[in-house]
Design a protein around this motif. Sequence first.
Motif, PDB file in Angstrom:
ATOM      1  N   ALA A 123       0.842  -1.208   0.000  1.00  0.00           N
ATOM      2  CA  ALA A 123       0.000   0.000   0.000  1.00  0.00           C
ATOM      3  C   ALA A 123       0.877   1.258   0.000  1.00  0.00           C
ATOM      4  N   ASN A 124       1.959   1.233   0.754  1.00  0.00           N
ATOM      5  CA  ASN A 124       2.868   2.386   0.751  1.00  0.00           C
ATOM      6  C   ASN A 124       3.469   2.597  -0.637  1.00  0.00           C
ATOM      7  N   LYS A 125       3.807   1.478  -1.288  1.00  0.00           N
ATOM      8  CA  LYS A 125       4.392   1.602  -2.638  1.00  0.00           C
ATOM      9  C   LYS A 125       3.333   2.100  -3.634  1.00  0.00           C
ATOM     10  N   TYR A 126       2.102   1.634  -3.427  1.00  0.00           N
ATOM     11  CA  TYR A 126       0.987   2.043  -4.296  1.00  0.00           C
ATOM     12  C   TYR A 126       0.795   3.571  -4.215  1.00  0.00           C
ATOM     13  N   ILE A 127       0.949   4.121  -3.024  1.00  0.00           N
ATOM     14  CA  ILE A 127       0.843   5.585  -2.884  1.00  0.00           C
ATOM     15  C   ILE A 127       1.904   6.251  -3.754  1.00  0.00           C
ATOM     16  N   ASP A 128       3.125   5.718  -3.682  1.00  0.00           N
ATOM     17  CA  ASP A 128       4.211   6.349  -4.426  1.00  0.00           C
ATOM     18  C   ASP A 128       4.016   6.235  -5.933  1.00  0.00           C
ATOM     19  N   ILE A 129       3.404   5.132  -6.357  1.00  0.00           N
ATOM     20  CA  ILE A 129       3.173   4.954  -7.802  1.00  0.00           C
ATOM     21  C   ILE A 129       1.976   5.800  -8.257  1.00  0.00           C
ATOM     22  N   ALA A 130       0.896   5.744  -7.490  1.00  0.00           N
ATOM     23  CA  ALA A 130      -0.330   6.463  -7.907  1.00  0.00           C
ATOM     24  C   ALA A 130      -0.216   7.977  -7.693  1.00  0.00           C
ATOM     25  N   LYS A 131       0.680   8.395  -6.779  1.00  0.00           N
ATOM     26  CA  LYS A 131       0.929   9.819  -6.492  1.00  0.00           C
ATOM     27  C   LYS A 131      -0.361  10.640  -6.367  1.00  0.00           C
ATOM     28  N   PRO A 132      -1.133  10.403  -5.310  1.00  0.00           N
ATOM     29  CA  PRO A 132      -2.395  11.149  -5.170  1.00  0.00           C
ATOM     30  C   PRO A 132      -2.189  12.664  -5.195  1.00  0.00           C
ATOM     31  N   TRP A 133      -1.049  13.143  -4.651  1.00  0.00           N
ATOM     32  CA  TRP A 133      -0.820  14.593  -4.631  1.00  0.00           C
ATOM     33  C   TRP A 133      -0.693  15.168  -6.041  1.00  0.00           C
ATOM     34  N   THR A 134      -0.200  14.330  -6.992  1.00  0.00           N
ATOM     35  CA  THR A 134      -0.128  14.804  -8.381  1.00  0.00           C
ATOM     36  C   THR A 134      -1.527  14.777  -8.998  1.00  0.00           C
ATOM     37  N   LEU A 135      -2.258  13.680  -8.736  1.00  0.00           N
ATOM     38  CA  LEU A 135      -3.639  13.597  -9.257  1.00  0.00           C
ATOM     39  C   LEU A 135      -4.467  14.781  -8.765  1.00  0.00           C
ATOM     40  N   ASN A 136      -4.191  15.199  -7.533  1.00  0.00           N
ATOM     41  CA  ASN A 136      -4.988  16.279  -6.933  1.00  0.00           C
ATOM     42  C   ASN A 136      -4.784  17.613  -7.640  1.00  0.00           C
ATOM     43  N   LYS A 137      -3.675  17.698  -8.376  1.00  0.00           N
ATOM     44  CA  LYS A 137      -3.446  18.970  -9.086  1.00  0.00           C
ATOM     45  C   LYS A 137      -4.572  19.229 -10.075  1.00  0.00           C
ATOM     46  N   GLU A 138      -5.196  18.117 -10.519  1.00  0.00           N
ATOM     47  CA  GLU A 138      -6.335  18.289 -11.439  1.00  0.00           C
ATOM     48  C   GLU A 138      -7.674  18.252 -10.702  1.00  0.00           C
ATOM     49  N   GLY A 139      -7.632  18.398  -9.407  1.00  0.00           N
ATOM     50  CA  GLY A 139      -8.873  18.436  -8.624  1.00  0.00           C
ATOM     51  C   GLY A 139      -9.285  17.067  -8.111  1.00  0.00           C
ATOM     52  N   ALA A 140     -10.370  17.060  -7.317  1.00  0.00           N
ATOM     53  CA  ALA A 140     -10.824  15.824  -6.669  1.00  0.00           C
ATOM     54  C   ALA A 140     -11.526  14.916  -7.673  1.00  0.00           C
ATOM     55  N   SER A 141     -10.743  14.287  -8.548  1.00  0.00           N
ATOM     56  CA  SER A 141     -11.307  13.451  -9.613  1.00  0.00           C
ATOM     57  C   SER A 141     -11.785  12.108  -9.083  1.00  0.00           C
ATOM     58  N   GLU A 142     -12.518  11.376  -9.931  1.00  0.00           N
ATOM     59  CA  GLU A 142     -12.961  10.037  -9.545  1.00  0.00           C
ATOM     60  C   GLU A 142     -11.756   9.129  -9.335  1.00  0.00           C
ATOM     61  N   ARG A 143     -10.715   9.308 -10.187  1.00  0.00           N
ATOM     62  CA  ARG A 143      -9.517   8.473 -10.068  1.00  0.00           C
ATOM     63  C   ARG A 143      -8.831   8.686  -8.713  1.00  0.00           C
ATOM     64  N   LEU A 144      -8.736   9.957  -8.336  1.00  0.00           N
ATOM     65  CA  LEU A 144      -8.120  10.250  -7.028  1.00  0.00           C
ATOM     66  C   LEU A 144      -8.936   9.582  -5.916  1.00  0.00           C
ATOM     67  N   GLY A 145     -10.245   9.680  -6.022  1.00  0.00           N
ATOM     68  CA  GLY A 145     -11.129   9.057  -5.016  1.00  0.00           C
ATOM     69  C   GLY A 145     -10.925   7.553  -4.964  1.00  0.00           C
ATOM     70  N   GLN A 146     -10.770   6.950  -6.142  1.00  0.00           N
ATOM     71  CA  GLN A 146     -10.606   5.499  -6.219  1.00  0.00           C
ATOM     72  C   GLN A 146      -9.269   5.068  -5.587  1.00  0.00           C
ATOM     73  N   VAL A 147      -8.233   5.838  -5.851  1.00  0.00           N
ATOM     74  CA  VAL A 147      -6.918   5.514  -5.258  1.00  0.00           C
ATOM     75  C   VAL A 147      -7.049   5.525  -3.729  1.00  0.00           C
ATOM     76  N   LEU A 148      -7.695   6.560  -3.223  1.00  0.00           N
ATOM     77  CA  LEU A 148      -7.835   6.657  -1.765  1.00  0.00           C
ATOM     78  C   LEU A 148      -8.776   5.575  -1.228  1.00  0.00           C
ATOM     79  N   TYR A 149      -9.735   5.174  -2.048  1.00  0.00           N
ATOM     80  CA  TYR A 149     -10.641   4.092  -1.635  1.00  0.00           C
ATOM     81  C   TYR A 149      -9.867   2.772  -1.519  1.00  0.00           C
TER      82      TYR A 149
END
Length: 651
Positions: free
Chosen positions: A421-447
């Motif tokens: 899960a820690n590695k998944y955070i580093d690969i999915a980079k939620p902070w980068t996804l967030n630059k485009e706003g609270a998208s469904e993809r960002l929500g799914q990563v956090l889910y």
Amino acid sequence: MKKCKEKFYITTPIYYPSGKWHLGHCYTTVYGDAIARFKRMEGYDVFYLTGTDEHGQKIEKRAEEAGVSPKEFVDGLVAEIKSLWEKLDVSYDGFIRTTDVCHEKAVQKIFKRLYEQGDIYKSKYKGKYCTPCESFWTESQLINGKCPDCGREVQDAEEESYFFRLSKYAPRVRELLTSTDYLKPESRVNEMVNNFIDAGLEDLAVSRTGFTWGVPVEFDPGHVVYVWVDALSNYITALGYDGETQSDKMKKYWPADLHLMAKEIVRFHSIIWPAMLMALGLPLPKQIVAHGWLQFNGDKMSKSKGNVIDPFELLPRYGKDALRYYLLRAMPFGADGAYTGETFLTRINADLCNDLGNLVRRTMKMNEQYFGGKIVAGTAVAEDGPMIEKINSLYGKVKAEMDVYKPQVALEKIFELIDAANKYIDIAKPWTLNKEGASERLGQVLYVLTEAIRVAGTLLLPFVPSTGEKILASLKMTPPDNNDGLTYGKVEKYETVALDALFPRLDVQKELAAMGVEEEKSPDAKKDKGKKEEKKQMETPEEEGYINIDDFFRTKLKVAEVIACEKVEKADKLLKLTLKVGEETRTVVSGIAKHYTPEETVGKRVVLVSNLKPRPMRGIMSEGMILCASDGDKLVLVSPEAAINSGAEVC
Ligand code: ME8
């Protein structure tokens, strides 16, 4: 997953209240507790028994020295151990004291019945006696003239005694040990059969006359019942067995599913105990599991040796779950494990503070920051596949290990998910996804992350209950009373709350100093290191838990060829290897003797940590360390994949 209604009866040894409680005692009881909790989670009707073994000459003597009656003496210590179990969250269902009137009466009845049916008879004992172990020995059983159990001096002894016909049951006990799963790990079976049964099992002296602090033999009050017959009976008297009638509890829970203990008392549980039960016509326990010793300063942690770590000192400073986790994770199944302050502290920092703590803290913070804590399932994409598979398979993996009573490996599996899960955070980079706003993809990563935390947190409950509860509380959940829902997607939406650090980061040097362990670095070096670490954390806040490349390259790894190897005397785990490292020859002592014979190692190319400070081991200066890969009980040497000269750098 279906809820099962089967019973599960588990016991730990009943401890002698004769001195200080130490971390070794905590190991068995916490180990038993993790199994009991896991079985409850699976829906079993669990009865977890522990207690105290309060009779015998040793306790009589201690009480005399303390100037109090034996009962007063043990009362104080029993209260202390109960408070220790409470502080460690030990969820026992029964606590038996061998001074409980019901127990004493039942032991008298058991003894009388065995006497009346001819399994106990009166005779004269002549031999050697070990007072600390309260055991009689024949001359031939002694090792170098000393007690074979504890290695201490024995005294001549001659007294009238009652004897239990152990020899009569030897063939059935042998059969039990050799053709069933009664005793685990298997390595102990040969030891019992060769050293005790096949060496000639003699009848056992089961009464004493030299002291009075014990259960009196009802029909011959000058004798007290041998402390081990008294003690072993606890497993059935605690269920209300009184030598004759079967209580409801006895009908429900007996036979025991698991007797858990360390290796030094296996002989009593694998030979005397089944023979007693055979004589009583009772079913035999399903399994006894012997674990190794928690060692400290190179020897078994033991109150009589004085090399103990006091859990009452560690608990207020580090908390119950840090202790529970260390004990459950650090000890390999059936083998010894060495405690040092440093391994304890680094284990907590690395696993609980970094891996687990950071995962939960980071995820909850991002949930809060990006979605106000409201997380809902989105559409899974290919990138989520491996994580979802890991979440779904975790319960099965943990169960497989817990079914064979291996909490250490079960925890390893849980931490594999945490690591992923820690590695998944580093690969999915939620902070980068967030630059485009609270998208469904960002929500799914956090889910996905929140699901991983829910499943891992739930499965952590048997091992570190209050941490598991805190994790679930951050998901606004309480511990479930069953094993349902341990798969991905079972909770569709969350309202999570940010939480404080689960485990504060420990300053290892400071803590070692507080423990009275010498500091390893000068104060200046410490200051520099502190500054560097601070800087590193400020620069890369998302990278806690990692080392940087400079840290890695401080370790000099080289290929070495084993040119000679021999066993280290009186150390059954150690081999002394002579290594060729380029032009240089090195001696390295390595704990691989259980996995390799000296002959097997010669000619192998291995990886040597070449800049490790030399240190003496069993009188031999070990100049480095060789690398191995280990998985549960399995351990293999790490070797270069193709031929390469010794001395070559591993980089
Ligand atoms: O033997 N490492 O009681 P006891 C791991 N009353 N486990 C350890 C340990 C260590 N360093 N030191 C102790 C007795 N233990 C009898 C038992 S049962 C019917 C009677 C644990 O107080 C381990 O489980 O000497 C060991 O078997 C038990 O404490 C012995 O405790």
